[in-house]
Design an enzyme around this catalytic site. Sequence first.
Site, PDB file in Angstrom:
ATOM      1  N   ARG A  70      97.741  46.977  48.150  1.00 54.15           N
ATOM      2  CA  ARG A  70      96.741  47.610  47.297  1.00 54.15           C
ATOM      3  C   ARG A  70      96.216  48.870  47.975  1.00 54.15           C
ATOM      4  O   ARG A  70      96.200  48.979  49.194  1.00 54.15           O
ATOM      5  CB  ARG A  70      95.582  46.654  47.019  1.00 54.15           C
ATOM      6  CG  ARG A  70      95.938  45.537  46.054  1.00 54.15           C
ATOM      7  CD  ARG A  70      94.759  44.631  45.766  1.00 54.15           C
ATOM      8  NE  ARG A  70      94.391  43.807  46.897  1.00 54.15           N
ATOM      9  CZ  ARG A  70      93.442  44.077  47.758  1.00 54.15           C
ATOM     10  NH1 ARG A  70      92.676  45.159  47.615  1.00 54.15           N
ATOM     11  NH2 ARG A  70      93.182  43.285  48.772  1.00 54.15           N
ATOM     12  N   TYR A 198     103.456  48.061  43.307  1.00 55.97           N
ATOM     13  CA  TYR A 198     102.987  46.896  44.075  1.00 55.97           C
ATOM     14  C   TYR A 198     102.131  45.964  43.205  1.00 55.97           C
ATOM     15  O   TYR A 198     101.291  46.431  42.419  1.00 55.97           O
ATOM     16  CB  TYR A 198     102.182  47.345  45.321  1.00 55.97           C
ATOM     17  CG  TYR A 198     101.543  46.162  45.986  1.00 55.97           C
ATOM     18  CD1 TYR A 198     102.327  45.270  46.719  1.00 55.97           C
ATOM     19  CD2 TYR A 198     100.201  45.871  45.806  1.00 55.97           C
ATOM     20  CE1 TYR A 198     101.771  44.129  47.276  1.00 55.97           C
ATOM     21  CE2 TYR A 198      99.626  44.735  46.360  1.00 55.97           C
ATOM     22  CZ  TYR A 198     100.415  43.866  47.091  1.00 55.97           C
ATOM     23  OH  TYR A 198      99.859  42.736  47.622  1.00 55.97           O
ATOM     24  N   LYS A 207      94.475  41.637  39.503  1.00 59.47           N
ATOM     25  CA  LYS A 207      93.221  42.150  40.055  1.00 59.47           C
ATOM     26  C   LYS A 207      92.490  43.051  39.052  1.00 59.47           C
ATOM     27  O   LYS A 207      91.262  43.008  38.948  1.00 59.47           O
ATOM     28  CB  LYS A 207      93.496  42.935  41.339  1.00 59.47           C
ATOM     29  CG  LYS A 207      94.223  42.144  42.403  1.00 59.47           C
ATOM     30  CD  LYS A 207      93.445  40.938  42.825  1.00 59.47           C
ATOM     31  CE  LYS A 207      94.105  40.248  44.011  1.00 59.47           C
ATOM     32  NZ  LYS A 207      93.356  39.068  44.443  1.00 59.47           N
ATOM     33  N   HIS A 227      87.007  35.905  42.965  1.00 57.54           N
ATOM     34  CA  HIS A 227      88.205  35.912  43.821  1.00 57.54           C
ATOM     35  C   HIS A 227      88.237  34.589  44.580  1.00 57.54           C
ATOM     36  O   HIS A 227      87.981  34.538  45.781  1.00 57.54           O
ATOM     37  CB  HIS A 227      88.099  37.107  44.783  1.00 57.54           C
ATOM     38  CG  HIS A 227      89.358  37.407  45.530  1.00 57.54           C
ATOM     39  ND1 HIS A 227      89.371  38.088  46.725  1.00 57.54           N
ATOM     40  CD2 HIS A 227      90.658  37.144  45.252  1.00 57.54           C
ATOM     41  CE1 HIS A 227      90.606  38.230  47.149  1.00 57.54           C
ATOM     42  NE2 HIS A 227      91.409  37.668  46.281  1.00 57.54           N
ATOM     43  N   SER A 249      91.415  38.620  50.895  1.00 59.51           N
ATOM     44  CA  SER A 249      92.876  38.580  50.792  1.00 59.51           C
ATOM     45  C   SER A 249      93.500  38.189  52.135  1.00 59.51           C
ATOM     46  O   SER A 249      93.027  38.611  53.192  1.00 59.51           O
ATOM     47  CB  SER A 249      93.398  39.961  50.405  1.00 59.51           C
ATOM     48  OG  SER A 249      92.715  40.423  49.269  1.00 59.51           O
ATOM     49  N   CYS A 251      93.562  35.411  53.783  1.00 58.19           N
ATOM     50  CA  CYS A 251      92.771  34.567  54.693  1.00 58.19           C
ATOM     51  C   CYS A 251      93.037  33.081  54.428  1.00 58.19           C
ATOM     52  O   CYS A 251      92.223  32.233  54.786  1.00 58.19           O
ATOM     53  CB  CYS A 251      91.282  34.847  54.539  1.00 58.19           C
ATOM     54  SG  CYS A 251      90.761  36.383  55.300  1.00 58.19           S
TER      55      CYS A 251
HETATM   56  C1  OXD Z   1      96.071  39.338  46.464  1.00 58.50           C
HETATM   57  C2  OXD Z   1      95.071  40.127  47.209  1.00 58.50           C
HETATM   58  O1  OXD Z   1      97.204  39.791  46.270  1.00 58.50           O
HETATM   59  O2  OXD Z   1      93.921  39.659  47.293  1.00 58.50           O
HETATM   60  O3  OXD Z   1      95.733  38.231  46.024  1.00 58.50           O
HETATM   61  O4  OXD Z   1      95.395  41.209  47.715  1.00 58.50           O
HETATM   62 MN    MN Z   2      93.606  37.893  46.209  1.00 57.16          MN
END
Ligand code: OXD
Ligand code: MN
Length: 595
Positions: A70, A198, A207, A227, A249, A251
Site C-alpha cells: 500500500r 497491488y 481497504k 480493521h 497490518s 501483526c
Molecule cells: C492488509 C493490510 O493487506 O492491512 O490487510 O495491509
Molecule cells: Mn489489513
Amino acid sequence: MPSKLEALNRWVDDVARLTQPDQIHWCDGSDAEAAALRAQMLADGTLIELNQTTHPGCTLHRSHPSDVARVEHLTLVCTKNQADAGPNNHWMEPTQAHAKIDALFAGCMKGRTLYVIPYCMGPIDSPLSRCGVEITDSPYVVANMRIMTRMGSAALARIEREGNFVKGLHSTGELDPQRRFIMHFPEELTIKSYGSGYGGNALLGKKCHALRIASWQARTEGWLAEHMLIVGIENPQGQTHYIAAAFPSACGKTNLAMLIPPEGYRQAGWKVWTIGDDICWMRPGADGRLYAINPEAGFFGVAPGTDHGTNPNALASIQRDTIYTNVAVTADLQPWWEGLKEGAPVTDWQGRPYDPANGPAAHPNSRFTVSARQAPSWSPKAEDAQGVPISAIVFGGRRPSLVPLVFEARDWAHGVLVGAAMGSETTAAATGAVGVMRRDSMAMKPFCGYNYGDYFAHWLSFDKAGAKLPKIFHVNWFRKGADGKFLWPGFGENLRVLEWIIERCEGRAGAQETAIGLLPRAQDLHTQGLALREGALDELLAIDLPRWAAEVEDIGRYLDSFGEHTPARLHAEQRRVAAELASAQTPQKRAAVAS
Ligand code: OXD
Ligand code: MN
C-alpha cells in the site's frame, strides 16, 4: 442494457467514454468466466502455473517490483472540508482531485478490456452487508475480487434491488509510481485508484470500500467498520465466544484468527473458529449487543512466516486454488517464502535465480489470496446474515517494551482511550521504513476515512442506555526481554490469554486493579505446560510507572493533535489515567502496596 439499473449503466458508459477500452465485460462470477480469465492470464504471463500435483489450481503473479505494498502517501481522502478528512489523512479538494486523476484515466484502457465487477461485502442476504461495483482493466483484480468478495450476478441483483452502490474505478495505468493515486470521495461513495495493481490499492472492495468508505457510512448509519479479525473460541462446555481484534497490518491477525489450541487445550475440547482475518463490521442488535460480520469472503494473507509451526490452518488452506503474489518458487514450481521449513527457493519473487545477496527470496509483503471456506477452521457462522455477537474487543500492536501482555479496560470510555492510544512498529505491508513506532489508533491509521477525532466520538457514542457492549482489552504478543528475545511464545499459546479474556467476560477470572487497567496476576493465567523463561511472566505483567506516566503524557499530546474534534470525554479519560499513575507513584501509595 447490461443492468436494469439506469444509474449503473450511465456510470459505466461515462467511464468507458473517458478510458476508451476495446471491450466491456460484465462479470457474472461464474466458473466458466473464471476459467476463461485464468487461461487468458496464463497465456499472456500475468499468471504462472505452479506445481499442479502439489498445489492444484494454484498460480503465481509477479507484480511490478515498485508495486508491492500500500502507498499511504499517495492515498487521499477527498472531502469538501479538509477538517472532515482530519490530520490522519492526506487530503485534496474533490474537484481538483477528480480533475487530476481523470486526466490519468483519459484513454488509459485503449487496447484493454474494461471489466465491470458487481460485488457484495458481507453475506449476500445480510442487512449488515453493503454492495459496490468496481470497474477495472486488470483481469488479476477480477480473479482476486472473485475470491475476496461475493462477486457476480447475485450481487448485481441486490444492487438493482437496492438502487445504490459504492463506485470504484481502477486502472493499473502504466504502474508508474509517479502516476499513482488512490483517492476516496466518501461524500460521493466513490473510489478512484490509478497506477497500482497491488491488493490494498487495487482490490477496491477491501481497504478502500470496506474500511475507508465504510467507516464514513458506518458513522452516518450508526455502526462500526473496523480493521479487526473475528474469531470464535469454543470452550469444552461447547459455548462459543466471539472476539473481534484489531492489530496493525502484518501483526498476526491471520494467525490469531486461525489459532490452533495448545495440545492440552485441544485434548480438553477447546476449538477455534475463523470468521474473518482482517475486517469486521459491527452493529448493535435488538438485545443491545454488538453483532459482527466479516465483509470479505477470502483471505489476502501475508505469506512469509506462514508454516506448520506458526499457522497450520493457513498452510492447509493454501494448498489448492490459491493465487500467490510475489512469493519465490522451488525447482519444481512449488511456492516458497522465508519461514517455510520445507523446500528451497531457486527463483526469487522477481523471477531471478535466487541469490541471497539480492535479499529475501519472497517479498516480505508477498501474499496469498484464498477463499475463507478453505480454512479448516472456517466457521459456517461467517455466512450468518445476523452476524455473530461479540463478547470482547481486543486491541494490540508490536510493542517491544513497556506494554504488558494483557490488560482490561475499566469500561467502554477507557477502552476507547486504550484503542485510540494504540501504538505499533511499522511493517512491510506499506511502503516506508519498517520498525518505527507510530500511534495507530484502533489499527485504523491507514484506513479511517474521516477525522480521527470524530471517529473517537463515534466510538464513544455506542455507550448509551440499553447497550450491552463487549469488554475491551489490550494485548502485546511482541514484548522483548533485555536480550532482545520475545518473552511470550505467541501463536497457539495466545489462547491462554484469550481464555483469561473470556473468563473475565463471564465474570469468572481474577484480576488486579492498576493505574492502567485490570491485569491478571500470575495465578490468573493458566500456564500449565507452558515453557517460559525464569521471570518472564513477572516481566510480562509488570508496570513501569514512570515510563507509563511519560507514555500517557504522550497520548495526551497525540489526542491534542486532532484539535477540537477530539471529544472532551476522551481528554477526561486520559487525565484520569494520568492522575492514577501520578498517585500510584507517590510514596504513601508505594508504602501501602508494600505493606
Ligand atoms: C492488509 C493490510 O493487506 O492491512 O490487510 O495491509
Ligand atoms: Mn489489513
